[in-house]
Each structure stands twice: as C-alpha cells, then as structure tokens.
Motif scaffolding. Structure first.
Motif, mmCIF file in Angstrom:
data_model
loop_
_atom_site.group_PDB
_atom_site.id
_atom_site.type_symbol
_atom_site.label_atom_id
_atom_site.label_comp_id
_atom_site.label_asym_id
_atom_site.label_seq_id
_atom_site.Cartn_x
_atom_site.Cartn_y
_atom_site.Cartn_z
ATOM 1 N N SER A 49 0.811 -1.235 0.000
ATOM 2 C CA SER A 49 0.000 0.000 0.000
ATOM 3 C C SER A 49 0.841 1.281 0.000
ATOM 4 O O SER A 49 0.447 2.277 -0.590
ATOM 5 C CB SER A 49 -0.900 0.036 1.230
ATOM 6 O OG SER A 49 -1.815 -1.013 1.213
ATOM 7 N N PHE A 50 1.982 1.266 0.710
ATOM 8 C CA PHE A 50 2.782 2.493 0.829
ATOM 9 C C PHE A 50 3.641 2.738 -0.416
ATOM 10 O O PHE A 50 4.362 3.725 -0.487
ATOM 11 C CB PHE A 50 3.693 2.422 2.053
ATOM 12 C CG PHE A 50 2.951 2.311 3.368
ATOM 13 C CD1 PHE A 50 1.623 2.684 3.477
ATOM 14 C CD2 PHE A 50 3.604 1.841 4.501
ATOM 15 C CE1 PHE A 50 0.946 2.586 4.679
ATOM 16 C CE2 PHE A 50 2.932 1.738 5.712
ATOM 17 C CZ PHE A 50 1.602 2.109 5.805
ATOM 18 N N TYR A 51 3.607 1.809 -1.374
ATOM 19 C CA TYR A 51 4.467 1.920 -2.559
ATOM 20 C C TYR A 51 3.673 1.924 -3.855
ATOM 21 O O TYR A 51 4.245 1.906 -4.935
ATOM 22 C CB TYR A 51 5.477 0.753 -2.570
ATOM 23 C CG TYR A 51 6.471 0.866 -1.444
ATOM 24 C CD1 TYR A 51 7.728 1.435 -1.658
ATOM 25 C CD2 TYR A 51 6.146 0.463 -0.159
ATOM 26 C CE1 TYR A 51 8.627 1.579 -0.617
ATOM 27 C CE2 TYR A 51 7.037 0.601 0.892
ATOM 28 C CZ TYR A 51 8.277 1.158 0.650
ATOM 29 O OH TYR A 51 9.170 1.300 1.688
ATOM 30 N N ALA A 100 -4.636 -1.014 4.574
ATOM 31 C CA ALA A 100 -3.187 -1.208 4.621
ATOM 32 C C ALA A 100 -2.851 -2.076 5.830
ATOM 33 O O ALA A 100 -3.326 -1.830 6.928
ATOM 34 C CB ALA A 100 -2.486 0.142 4.728
ATOM 35 N N ARG A 101 -2.079 -3.114 5.599
ATOM 36 C CA ARG A 101 -1.697 -4.007 6.704
ATOM 37 C C ARG A 101 -0.191 -3.979 6.917
ATOM 38 O O ARG A 101 0.549 -3.430 6.119
ATOM 39 C CB ARG A 101 -2.126 -5.446 6.386
ATOM 40 C CG ARG A 101 -3.569 -5.709 6.728
ATOM 41 C CD ARG A 101 -4.121 -6.817 5.888
ATOM 42 N NE ARG A 101 -4.059 -6.433 4.483
ATOM 43 C CZ ARG A 101 -4.691 -7.067 3.503
ATOM 44 N NH1 ARG A 101 -5.408 -8.126 3.774
ATOM 45 N NH2 ARG A 101 -4.601 -6.643 2.251
ATOM 46 N N ARG A 102 0.227 -4.592 7.999
ATOM 47 C CA ARG A 102 1.656 -4.654 8.294
ATOM 48 C C ARG A 102 2.330 -5.578 7.287
ATOM 49 O O ARG A 102 1.808 -6.644 6.977
ATOM 50 C CB ARG A 102 1.896 -5.251 9.682
ATOM 51 C CG ARG A 102 1.219 -4.533 10.807
ATOM 52 C CD ARG A 102 1.721 -5.093 12.125
ATOM 53 N NE ARG A 102 2.560 -4.120 12.784
ATOM 54 C CZ ARG A 102 2.201 -3.451 13.890
ATOM 55 N NH1 ARG A 102 1.056 -3.701 14.473
ATOM 56 N NH2 ARG A 102 2.997 -2.564 14.419
ATOM 57 N N SER A 103 3.505 -5.178 6.830
ATOM 58 C CA SER A 103 4.370 -6.098 6.119
ATOM 59 C C SER A 103 5.196 -6.816 7.170
ATOM 60 O O SER A 103 5.515 -6.233 8.206
ATOM 61 C CB SER A 103 5.306 -5.335 5.177
ATOM 62 O OG SER A 103 4.573 -4.755 4.113
ATOM 63 N N SER A 130 -4.757 3.036 0.461
ATOM 64 C CA SER A 130 -5.656 1.887 0.526
ATOM 65 C C SER A 130 -6.322 1.810 1.895
ATOM 66 O O SER A 130 -5.720 2.103 2.918
ATOM 67 C CB SER A 130 -4.837 0.623 0.244
ATOM 68 O OG SER A 130 -5.406 -0.480 0.879
ATOM 69 N N ARG A 131 -7.607 1.416 1.907
ATOM 70 C CA ARG A 131 -8.374 1.405 3.157
ATOM 71 C C ARG A 131 -7.914 0.328 4.122
ATOM 72 O O ARG A 131 -8.160 0.406 5.311
ATOM 73 C CB ARG A 131 -9.859 1.185 2.854
ATOM 74 C CG ARG A 131 -10.568 2.474 2.518
ATOM 75 C CD ARG A 131 -12.063 2.336 2.685
ATOM 76 N NE ARG A 131 -12.634 3.659 2.853
ATOM 77 C CZ ARG A 131 -12.920 4.184 4.032
ATOM 78 N NH1 ARG A 131 -12.705 3.505 5.129
ATOM 79 N NH2 ARG A 131 -13.404 5.395 4.118
#
Lengths: 322, 165
Positions: free
Chosen positions: B57-59, B72-75, B69-70
């Motif tokens: 999401s951050f890229y 976004a989860r941890r990588s 993105s609604r």
C-alpha cells in the motif's frame, strides 16, 4: 445539514482540526492505518515514498520544538519536503495577517499546512479560507490551537491505550490535571467518548475545570484518590507554569500534594493500569519521578506511536487528489 | 468455460520451483492472495525460512489518484533479506504494477541476492516489463471481469468477479 469541515464529500478526511465530531470509523481507520507505519521505523530504510514531491509547511505561530519535530520526522518518513516556519519570530511581527501568510505560502505550492497557533480556531480559519478560494487540494493539520484542540496528541493517546488495553468499551479512564486550559484534555475526552469508553472521569481542582465538563460525558472528581480508584488508564496533563502566577493555584508544592501522581495514589488504580503524559513533564509538580520512570508509565511509547499516528494522518490526507 | 483448479495449479507451481530452491531461499507473499499461496508453497517445498508477507500500500503508484488503501496491513519479513535468495509470490499477475511496488518495498529492507517471481495465474495485460519466473498457467478472463483467489477451509480456489470500475 452543514458538512463536517474535516471531511470531504465522500466522508474521507480532508483536514484534521479536532477530534470533536470526528466519526468513530474515521478515528478507527486512523489508528488502524498507523499500525503498519509503526513498522517503518524498524527497517533499514526508515522511509516510504507516499508524499514524495509534496511540500509540508510547519506553520508554528507559537513555539513548540517537540511537536514540530515529531511532525517533521513523520513528514520526512513519508518522503515529503518539510519547511519549518517559526512565525512567532517572523513576518506576523511585521504586521502581516494570518491569511496573507497562508496565501503567500500557498503560492509557493504548499500541499499541507501543519498549524500551531495560540488562538483557538486559527487552523479552522485557514482551512475555510483555502476551500473558499478553491484550493481544497491543500490540507490542514491542527498541531494545537489555543485551548481548543490538539487532535494528533489525542489520537496518539488513543493508539497507546488501544495498544495496551485493546477494547475501549470496557475501560475506566481518568483525565487528571489542568483540564480548563488543556487542548490535549479536550481532544482526549472527545475521542474517548466517541470510542465508547463507558467510565470517563475528570479529576481536577474546581479552579481548573471547565464549566461544561459534565456535558462532555465526564464524571467529576475533586479528590484524586477517589478519581483514580479502579481505573485502567490514568491520563496526566501538564501543569503549565504560568497558571501558578494567577490566583488559580496556591503553589506547585501544594498542587503536587493533592493532584500530583505518586506511587501511593496510583496504587488505588487497577494493578495493570497504565499512565500517560503528553510531555514535557514537570517532575514533582503533576507527576512523581518514581511513577514517571516506573513500570506502569507508557510515556516514551506514546512518543514513538505519535510518529506513526502523524504519518497515518498525513498519508490519509495527502493522496487521492486526482 | 471453467476456471483452472487452484489446487492443481499450486502442485504444479511447487514442482516447477522445487529444483531451484536453496537452503537459504525465502518466500514473500503479496497481500492477500499471494500470502495464502506462499504459505501453501512453504509447506509443499519444506523450506526452512518462514514465509514473509508484503502489503505494498505504501508503494503503490496510484496513491496520488486514489489515496491510501483502506486496508493497509503490516508487512512482515521474519528473516534478514540481505544477501538472501527470495521468491515473490502472488496469485494473479496482471499489469505488473504490484510487483514493481513490491520490489521497491523489498529494497527498503536490504539487498537480496536474487528476486524471482512465482504466480498461479498469468492473465496478461502487462503495463510494465515484468515476467514471472515460475507460472502455473496462463488464463485471460472475459472482458469486464477479473480472476480472484479465495481460500475456503484451507483449500484454494479461483473465482471470476466483476471489475469494480
């Protein structure tokens, strides 16, 4: 019905001005979004490219090195260019109005203003002015206005509480100290109440409580020992030294005796209660060193979480403009 | 026209990959379908390293248009990627933009020795010069629809769903 000035027509965050009236799903989304941002600091490259090429202006009409620094770090970890303006020592002293300053900076292609101002409502005025002049691609984040609001502090406190306690709807929370003059307290109380905290307590001497405090859903305690009995979360407020000069308080020593958080008073809260403080702390005035450095204090984690929460807010504001 | 069986594709993908896995190789699944595929491949291939998961999401390159993105989860990469051979794993390869974002994110964790790409389905329609190293099948969905991986009771299956926009 008037539109919430913080939300765009799709109900998404357009500005962050206050936690008052911020819908529960928006608050929850900010807290959820902050979680993956908390990991960014653990990586080899502590940056993500979301705000690459964007300019974030820190407009500080009132000095605050710490708050400005945390916003600066958050914006830089999002790859934004950050411009710091300490206007307390700059052109407004030469007679420029607030909105002229904003227009000048907008003409320098600002994408976001982070605003700290001694007057309540200044960030709202800026946001309204930007929208009225068709510049709604520029976003405003309130970094503290007068006695009104400090929403990112309130939200980072919510993130901290959720991190340790998970479910707001089971909690007893005490907000303790100079609630009358505290924008932090107001932002905390609105957010806690929106998130469904069933037992919200305001603990303060009569002279440091706003008149409408019970309307905000707080139970009032003038005796700190009563106010702390059985709570899960103790939220201490900073006692501003200038309050001592008026007739509101007798002395720092006497304040500490009645409203300073000591181990003995904290023992009345639940054994696993956590202690928050927005900083900077006055040790020996509102909080004893043994508590500030003790196992129940989560004051330094608050600082770390604060970066992630500010990243989340700026990332939610900065995209989706096309 | 029936969709390919995801469980058969998974077995085929594992068979393609098996000869090329080393003791250091780690899988990195892309949220969310790719994470399921990576977990299954990890078991089938008996790899030592637990699989990682990336949420890109951050890229993403559509942030400026569509916002964050609604969900976004941890990588999470539960291993040091420096000098390690990696295989990115996704369910469906389409434009190549997700893979581009994943490569950018990976390199913010360090410098892997090699990065390969494994996918269950290549549906064509590439907008970037990206190719899968291991691919179980090519399948182009009918216009206006896309292929989606679902997980039901531990079994993987492909579904056709209507495009949202």
């Amino acid at each position: 019905m008037a539109r919430n000035p913080q939300l765009n027509k799709h109900g998404e965050l357009q500005h962050l001005l206050t936690t008052e009236g911020l819908p529960r799903d928006v608050i929850t989304r900010i807290l959820d979004t902050a979680e993956p941002f908390a990991d960014v600091a653990e990586r080899e490259v502590k940056k993500v490219p979301l705000l690459r090429g964007k300019s974030v202006f820190n407009l500080f009409f009132e000095n605050s090195t710490r708050t400005r620094t945390t916003f600066e770090i958050a914006a830089k970890r999002l790859s934004a260019d950050v411009i710091n303006l300490n206007i307390a020592t700059s052109s407004t002293n030469k007679g420029e109005t607030l909105l002229d300053t904003v227009d000048n900076l907008a003409a320098m292609q600002a994408d976001m203003f982070v605003v700290r101002h001694a007057s309540s409502g200044a960030p709202y005025l800026i946001a309204q002015h930007l929208e009225a002049t068709g510049r709604d691609h520029i976003h405003v984040v309130n970094a503290g206005d007068g006695r009104h609001a400090h929403p990112t502090q309130g939200l980072l406190d919510m993130y901290t509480i959720r991190h340790y306690k998970r479910d707001f709807t089971q909690l007893s929370v005490a907000v303790v100290g100079d609630i009358l003059h505290s924008r932090v307290a107001r932002s905390q109380i609105h957010a806690l109440s929106t998130l469904g905290v069933p037992d919200l307590r305001a603990v303060a001497p009569k002279t440091l409580l706003p008149q409408d405090i019970e309307r905000l859903g707080c139970r009032v305690f003038h005796d700190m020992r009563e106010g702390l009995r059985g709570v899960d979360v103790v939220m201490m407020l900073r006692l501003q030294n200038e309050r001592m000069q008026g007739s509101l308080l007798p002395s720092a020593q006497e304040y500490f005796k009645f409203f300073g958080l000591t181990e003995e008073k904290l023992a009345l809260a639940k054994p696993d209660a956590i202690v928050l403080h927005p900083g900077p702390m006055n040790r020996g005035v509102e909080i004893d060193s043994a508590v500030a450095d003790g196992r129940q204090a989560v004051i330094l984690p608050q600082v770390t979480f604060g970066i992630a929460v500010r990243m989340a807010v700026m990332a939610m504001l900065g995209g989706g403009n096309a | 026209m029936s969709l390919p069986d995801a469980e058969l594709l998974l077995a085929d993908l594992a068979a393609q990959m098996r000869p090329h896995m080393t003791p250091d190789t780690a899988l990195v699944g892309l949220h969310s379908g790719g994470v399921w595929v990576a977990q299954r491949l990890h078991a089938l291939l008996g790899l030592a390293q637990p699989p990682g998961a990336l949420d890109v999401s951050f890229y993403r390159d559509d942030y400026a248009q569509r916002g964050l993105s609604r969900d976004a989860r941890r990588s999470s990469l539960p291993f040091d990627i420096e000098g390690r051979p990696l295989v990115l794993v996704d369910d469906v390869l389409h434009t190549g933009r997700t893979v581009r974002a994943a490569l950018n994110e990976l390199f913010d964790y360090g410098r892997p020795a090699r990065v390969e790409l494994a996918v269950l389905v290549d549906r064509g329609g590439r907008q970037l010069p990206v190719a899968a190293t291991y691919c179980a099948t090519r399948y182009a969905p009918p216009a206006g629809s896309r292929v989606k991986l679902v997980q039901d009771d531990g079994r993987l299956a492909l579904r056709l769903v209507q495009d949202q926009e």
